[in-house]
Design a protein around this motif. Structure first.
Motif: not given
Length: 239
Positions: A33-42, A212-223, A225-229
């Motif tokens: 996660i870079a300085p100033g970046e917004s990341v949503a974890i789903m 609202w975030c600049s990046r979204t990461v997708q989790m499943r089973d503790g990993l 599994v994908g991300e999108a900007r």
């Protein structure tokens, strides 16, 4: 390569229990996660997203792997240093804010810490952020019924940002709010983070909140599994 200015997780695992009944909440997560970046974890319930947030924030220890903050391993810090880190460099916003009285009492600690730091550095008051109601700033707790859900969250945001932290961790900050109030809270949160240059790490089930975030990461089973900007985060669309 390690980002010496931001937050980075390398091969994070978190296991509860032992043997065949062990639960692997995190199964080898890499995230930068870079300085100033917004990341949503789903991800679905049980995917490990809240565990990841807590390990990144130093609330929970990892079973294995490393969390680096500005080039330092959180695991290598003393308990006292981790506590200082959470008070001065990390901020937290949770699902339902804090009860009014707890919010008003709790604001004094980080606020006083920030004032002491500014006096030592000779800094001014720092960037303006969304402020809680005057009664909360002055320490006069209003009756709990006078705080709406949105007001409680705005108090929580102001408290989280009062010491100019480098990262804000938010766990379902709109989960208890209606859509319109959730929009207002996310606008306040992302605007304030951007004004202070703070990174935002957000756990949510809501796709609209994630936008609202600049990046979204997708989790499943503790990993992961994908991300999108996001081409145009909701904050940009709303302006």
């Amino acid at each position: 390569m390690t980002d010496t200015q931001g937050l980075e997780a390398v091969a994070l695992t978190k296991t509860y229990g032992e043997g065949p009944t062990a639960t692997h909440a995190l199964a080898g997560v890499d995230l930068r996660i870079a300085p100033g970046e917004s990341v949503a974890i789903m991800g679905p319930s049980g995917s490990g997203k809240t565990t990841l947030l807590h390990v990144l924030a130093g609330i929970l220890p990892a079973t294995a792997g490393t969390v680096m903050w500005r080039g330092r391993s959180i695991a290598d810090m003393s308990d006292a240093d981790r506590t200082t880190l959470r008070r001065s460099e990390f901020g937290f916003v949770f699902q339902s804010g804090q009860p009014a009285r707890a919010a008003c009492r709790g604001e004094r600690g980080p606020a006083a810490h920030a004032r002491r730091n500014r006096r030592r550095r000779g800094d001014g008051p720092g960037p303006a952020v969304a402020q809680p109601p005057r009664s909360a700033r002055d320490g006069d707790a209003p009756p709990r019924a006078s705080f709406s859900g949105g007001q409680a969250q705005r108090v929580a945001i102001a408290r989280a940002l009062v010491g100019n932290p480098g990262v804000i961790f938010a766990d379902e900050p709109t989960g208890a709010l209606d859509q319109a109030t959730g929009w207002e809270v996310m606008n306040s949160l992302t605007t304030a983070c951007r004004a202070q240059g703070a990174s935002l790490v957000l756990v949510t089930h809501d796709v609209d909140v994630a936008h609202w975030c600049s990046r979204t990461v997708q989790m499943r089973d503790g990993l992961i599994v994908g991300e999108a900007r996001q081409a145009a985060p909701a904050q940009e669309v709303a302006r």
